[in-house]
Write an enzyme that holds these catalytic residues in place. Sequence first.
Site, PDB file in Angstrom:
ATOM      1  N   SER A  44       0.822  -1.207   0.000  1.00 18.87           N
ATOM      2  CA  SER A  44       0.000   0.000   0.000  1.00 18.87           C
ATOM      3  C   SER A  44       0.860   1.262   0.000  1.00 18.87           C
ATOM      4  O   SER A  44       0.451   2.294  -0.527  1.00 18.87           O
ATOM      5  CB  SER A  44      -0.875   0.043   1.247  1.00 18.87           C
ATOM      6  OG  SER A  44      -1.615  -1.127   1.386  1.00 18.87           O
ATOM      7  N   GLU A  76      -4.047   0.176  -9.109  1.00 15.88           N
ATOM      8  CA  GLU A  76      -2.904   1.054  -9.393  1.00 15.88           C
ATOM      9  C   GLU A  76      -1.755   0.181  -9.884  1.00 15.88           C
ATOM     10  O   GLU A  76      -1.355  -0.760  -9.196  1.00 15.88           O
ATOM     11  CB  GLU A  76      -2.479   1.819  -8.131  1.00 15.88           C
ATOM     12  CG  GLU A  76      -3.384   2.994  -7.816  1.00 15.88           C
ATOM     13  CD  GLU A  76      -2.936   3.775  -6.581  1.00 15.88           C
ATOM     14  OE1 GLU A  76      -3.089   5.005  -6.587  1.00 15.88           O
ATOM     15  OE2 GLU A  76      -2.442   3.162  -5.614  1.00 15.88           O
ATOM     16  N   HIS A  87      -1.364  -2.643  -7.149  1.00 16.08           N
ATOM     17  CA  HIS A  87      -2.035  -2.279  -5.904  1.00 16.08           C
ATOM     18  C   HIS A  87      -3.543  -2.418  -6.064  1.00 16.08           C
ATOM     19  O   HIS A  87      -4.189  -1.575  -6.701  1.00 16.08           O
ATOM     20  CB  HIS A  87      -1.648  -0.840  -5.510  1.00 16.08           C
ATOM     21  CG  HIS A  87      -2.221  -0.415  -4.196  1.00 16.08           C
ATOM     22  ND1 HIS A  87      -2.635   0.855  -3.936  1.00 16.08           N
ATOM     23  CD2 HIS A  87      -2.456  -1.134  -3.072  1.00 16.08           C
ATOM     24  CE1 HIS A  87      -3.102   0.917  -2.695  1.00 16.08           C
ATOM     25  NE2 HIS A  87      -3.007  -0.273  -2.165  1.00 16.08           N
ATOM     26  N   ASN A 113      -3.551   6.475  -1.919  1.00 14.14           N
ATOM     27  CA  ASN A 113      -3.328   6.550  -0.471  1.00 14.14           C
ATOM     28  C   ASN A 113      -2.554   7.806  -0.084  1.00 14.14           C
ATOM     29  O   ASN A 113      -2.741   8.337   1.006  1.00 14.14           O
ATOM     30  CB  ASN A 113      -2.592   5.298   0.017  1.00 14.14           C
ATOM     31  CG  ASN A 113      -3.541   4.118   0.174  1.00 14.14           C
ATOM     32  OD1 ASN A 113      -4.758   4.286   0.180  1.00 14.14           O
ATOM     33  ND2 ASN A 113      -2.987   2.929   0.291  1.00 14.14           N
TER      34      ASN A 113
HETATM   35  P1  NAI Z   1      -3.384 -10.005   5.949  1.00 18.43           P
HETATM   36  O1  NAI Z   1      -2.752  -9.925   7.288  1.00 18.43           O
HETATM   37  O2  NAI Z   1      -4.830 -10.272   5.855  1.00 18.43           O
HETATM   38  O3  NAI Z   1      -2.657 -11.119   5.077  1.00 18.43           O
HETATM   39  C1  NAI Z   1      -1.271 -11.297   5.007  1.00 18.43           C
HETATM   40  C2  NAI Z   1      -1.028 -12.764   4.716  1.00 18.43           C
HETATM   41  O4  NAI Z   1       0.353 -12.940   4.416  1.00 18.43           O
HETATM   42  C3  NAI Z   1      -1.340 -13.681   5.902  1.00 18.43           C
HETATM   43  O5  NAI Z   1      -2.251 -14.667   5.491  1.00 18.43           O
HETATM   44  C4  NAI Z   1       0.007 -14.283   6.260  1.00 18.43           C
HETATM   45  O6  NAI Z   1      -0.091 -15.610   6.709  1.00 18.43           O
HETATM   46  C5  NAI Z   1       0.752 -14.184   4.961  1.00 18.43           C
HETATM   47  N1  NAI Z   1       2.197 -14.186   5.138  1.00 18.43           N
HETATM   48  C6  NAI Z   1       2.918 -13.515   6.039  1.00 18.43           C
HETATM   49  N2  NAI Z   1       4.220 -13.791   5.891  1.00 18.43           N
HETATM   50  C7  NAI Z   1       4.318 -14.656   4.870  1.00 18.43           C
HETATM   51  C8  NAI Z   1       5.409 -15.312   4.249  1.00 18.43           C
HETATM   52  N3  NAI Z   1       6.646 -15.137   4.657  1.00 18.43           N
HETATM   53  N4  NAI Z   1       5.134 -16.127   3.233  1.00 18.43           N
HETATM   54  C9  NAI Z   1       3.883 -16.317   2.809  1.00 18.43           C
HETATM   55  N5  NAI Z   1       2.835 -15.725   3.363  1.00 18.43           N
HETATM   56  C10 NAI Z   1       3.044 -14.909   4.384  1.00 18.43           C
HETATM   57  O7  NAI Z   1      -2.994  -8.643   5.222  1.00 18.43           O
HETATM   58  P2  NAI Z   1      -3.712  -7.927   3.988  1.00 18.43           P
HETATM   59  O8  NAI Z   1      -4.664  -6.937   4.491  1.00 18.43           O
HETATM   60  O9  NAI Z   1      -4.153  -8.969   3.049  1.00 18.43           O
HETATM   61  O10 NAI Z   1      -2.507  -7.097   3.368  1.00 18.43           O
HETATM   62  C11 NAI Z   1      -1.519  -7.703   2.557  1.00 18.43           C
HETATM   63  C12 NAI Z   1      -0.823  -6.629   1.754  1.00 18.43           C
HETATM   64  O11 NAI Z   1      -1.778  -5.943   0.965  1.00 18.43           O
HETATM   65  C13 NAI Z   1      -0.119  -5.568   2.567  1.00 18.43           C
HETATM   66  O12 NAI Z   1       1.053  -5.178   1.910  1.00 18.43           O
HETATM   67  C14 NAI Z   1      -1.129  -4.437   2.581  1.00 18.43           C
HETATM   68  O13 NAI Z   1      -0.519  -3.185   2.782  1.00 18.43           O
HETATM   69  C15 NAI Z   1      -1.690  -4.560   1.203  1.00 18.43           C
HETATM   70  N6  NAI Z   1      -3.005  -3.973   0.998  1.00 18.43           N
HETATM   71  C16 NAI Z   1      -3.987  -4.105   1.953  1.00 18.43           C
HETATM   72  C17 NAI Z   1      -5.230  -3.544   1.751  1.00 18.43           C
HETATM   73  C18 NAI Z   1      -6.301  -3.703   2.767  1.00 18.43           C
HETATM   74  O14 NAI Z   1      -7.324  -3.026   2.658  1.00 18.43           O
HETATM   75  N7  NAI Z   1      -6.146  -4.557   3.760  1.00 18.43           N
HETATM   76  C19 NAI Z   1      -5.535  -2.794   0.521  1.00 18.43           C
HETATM   77  C20 NAI Z   1      -4.469  -2.779  -0.445  1.00 18.43           C
HETATM   78  C21 NAI Z   1      -3.252  -3.329  -0.176  1.00 18.43           C
END
Ligand code: NAI
Length: 650
Positions: free
Chosen positions: A401, A434, A422, A472
């Site tokens: 993000s 994005e 993104h 953002n």
């Molecule tokens: P989340 O916490 O729901 O999911 C992250 C996932 O990554 C978890 O399932 C975790 O087990 C996995 N993970 C962690 N370390 C790992 C590794 N070494 N190898 C494989 N898997 C691993 O987080 P979320 O919300 O899905 O965010 C993920 C990314 O997306 C972040 O960079 C966030 O900034 C970005 N993002 C989030 C948005 C949102 O609204 N939540 C919107 C746009 C982007």
Amino acid sequence: MNQSPPVSVRAQSGVAVITIDAPPVNALSDAVRRGLVDAFMQADRDDAVTAIVLTGAGDSFVAGADLREMALPPQSPSLPDVMLAMEACAKPIVAAINGAALGGGLELALACDLRIAGPRAALGLPETKLGMVPGSGGTQRLPRLVGSAKAIEMIGQAKIVKAQEALALGVVDQVAEDPLTVAIAAATTTRKRRVSRMVVQAADAEQITKAADGAIRRARGNTAVASAIELVRDAARLPFDEAVAKERAEFLRLRESEESKALRHLFFAEREAGKGASDAKPRDIRSVAVIGGGLMGAGIASCFADAGFPVSLIERDADAAAAAGERIAGIYDAQLRSGRLDDAGAREKRERVTASDDWTRVADAQLVVEAVFEDMALKQEVFRRIDTLAAPGTILATNTSYLDIDAIAAVTGRPQDVIGLHFFSPANVMRLLEVVRADKTAPDALATAFRIGRRIGKLPIIAGVCDGFIGNRIFSLFRREAEYLVEEGATPERIDRALERYGLAMGPFAVADLAGLDIAWATRKRREAANPGSERPLPISDKLCELGRFGRKAGRGWYLYRDGAPKPSVDPEVGDIVAAVRAAKGIAARTFTDAEIVQRMLGVMASEGKKVLAEGIAQRASDIDLVFVNGYGFPAVKGGPMYGAARGFP
Ligand code: NAI
């Protein structure tokens, strides 16, 4: 330039075949309308002609009005004049709908006596999407063929249907592999059958109300939808000529409306954005790997599965992989429950995604999308690992993000293949994508990312690397400004209400509570540590977080979320915190009008937008408008923050 006339007539066994040939999409320009009136009159007079076929050259029948002419005064002959010539014509007219028949194009087909559609036909009256109503009989003829409820649904929701569905609904009479040949044959046997003389079938009032409510619910301030519904209802209660005159007057009024101008601006903005940023030949993508199957990763995986790609969803261990698999199942179960998918469809899509902790699967993908936690060290570790596994030429994308994609690319041996993709939450619903071009991203990697974005039905917007990219970055200033306004005297609920009245889906404090205040708190602390004194502090937000008021998930944030209460309520504790901060700063609270709040909040977006443009982070102002309309719930009828700012946010 195409020098041949845009409308031609040729005779074939007593049938006059009128062909519209105005590349690229046979839009109804002045010249086409003039050509059509002449052609119908000539065919009607010609004794050697017994019937007429109307068709389009190339891939379209007629894709609609020429929108560039919308900004100009209407020219004669108008499309209703063309319809008059068709109605007056004594010989049967058959439409051979070879491709898209949209807006005025479908209205032309509806004014024919018989409609034969080809397999690639797409039919609809999407005028409301541009803040207008059909202006040439569409609201009157369509209900005569499909009934009032279906017509309200199609026009009110700007639905486009394919050939088979159009046949089932009764919009067309036949679907044929070669519609022109079939139409020519049919023309010699069919009789005159003017749709305008049919009666609208008596309809179930409940169905009509349901269709109208459905369309209004989605209208989001677009008043053309309510107008269109009224006009369709008129088809059943007014004589045809009277209703058509009313429709025309409404069309002419709405095409001058601010809403329609804003929606047309967004239409042209999408067209510009669709040109992409690179002429390089895109690489071939056949399968995709997504790393991290959390909220975003699972949503992203389903986007690719929906578009037919096999997806490997890769997690850190077996338990996390099982949880990711559950999330995928959850996405498709929800679509099954809502009726968007049937059993077989849901199963087929779900089975395209394989969730595991088997990283070697990265080697089979031509595109890898990383969506692990938002942590630079972790993302760099993940990219190092991907770099050792991925085949040469694989596009390596991050869904970060805010983080610096150049710093992520730098840990790989192939920064030219690294890019930002993104997505917005929920990823399988939000249209915005994005596409973030990093310092070393190769032109063909950019072209590939852009094209794949469109393949999966997203609206890709090219952005450059900076903290928060286009959306953002601007949005975080918007959120800060909201808090500054509270310090100065406005209440959070007042600010939310003013912006919701302007048309935002949710005000900034409701959004903050939904997203969770803790993430922004952590970011502020990180930035303060890295760069002390660089940002004005947000003492109210800090205090809320210190009290554990992290938002909806904590039951309290800017608002109070009582168990079972349908709506958040105002919490006096927040008022006390605000009062204490004002007192500490020596601020005497003042009042704000709704207009002042909107001006201040959106003005901040527009001025940051100008910086984003000057730095080359966004390519054009209209791209910024698209980002906010498609990713942040900004009202389309206002055209976006940059468009709005140029007009003083009316
Ligand atoms: P989340 O916490 O729901 O999911 C992250 C996932 O990554 C978890 O399932 C975790 O087990 C996995 N993970 C962690 N370390 C790992 C590794 N070494 N190898 C494989 N898997 C691993 O987080 P979320 O919300 O899905 O965010 C993920 C990314 O997306 C972040 O960079 C966030 O900034 C970005 N993002 C989030 C948005 C949102 O609204 N939540 C919107 C746009 C982007």
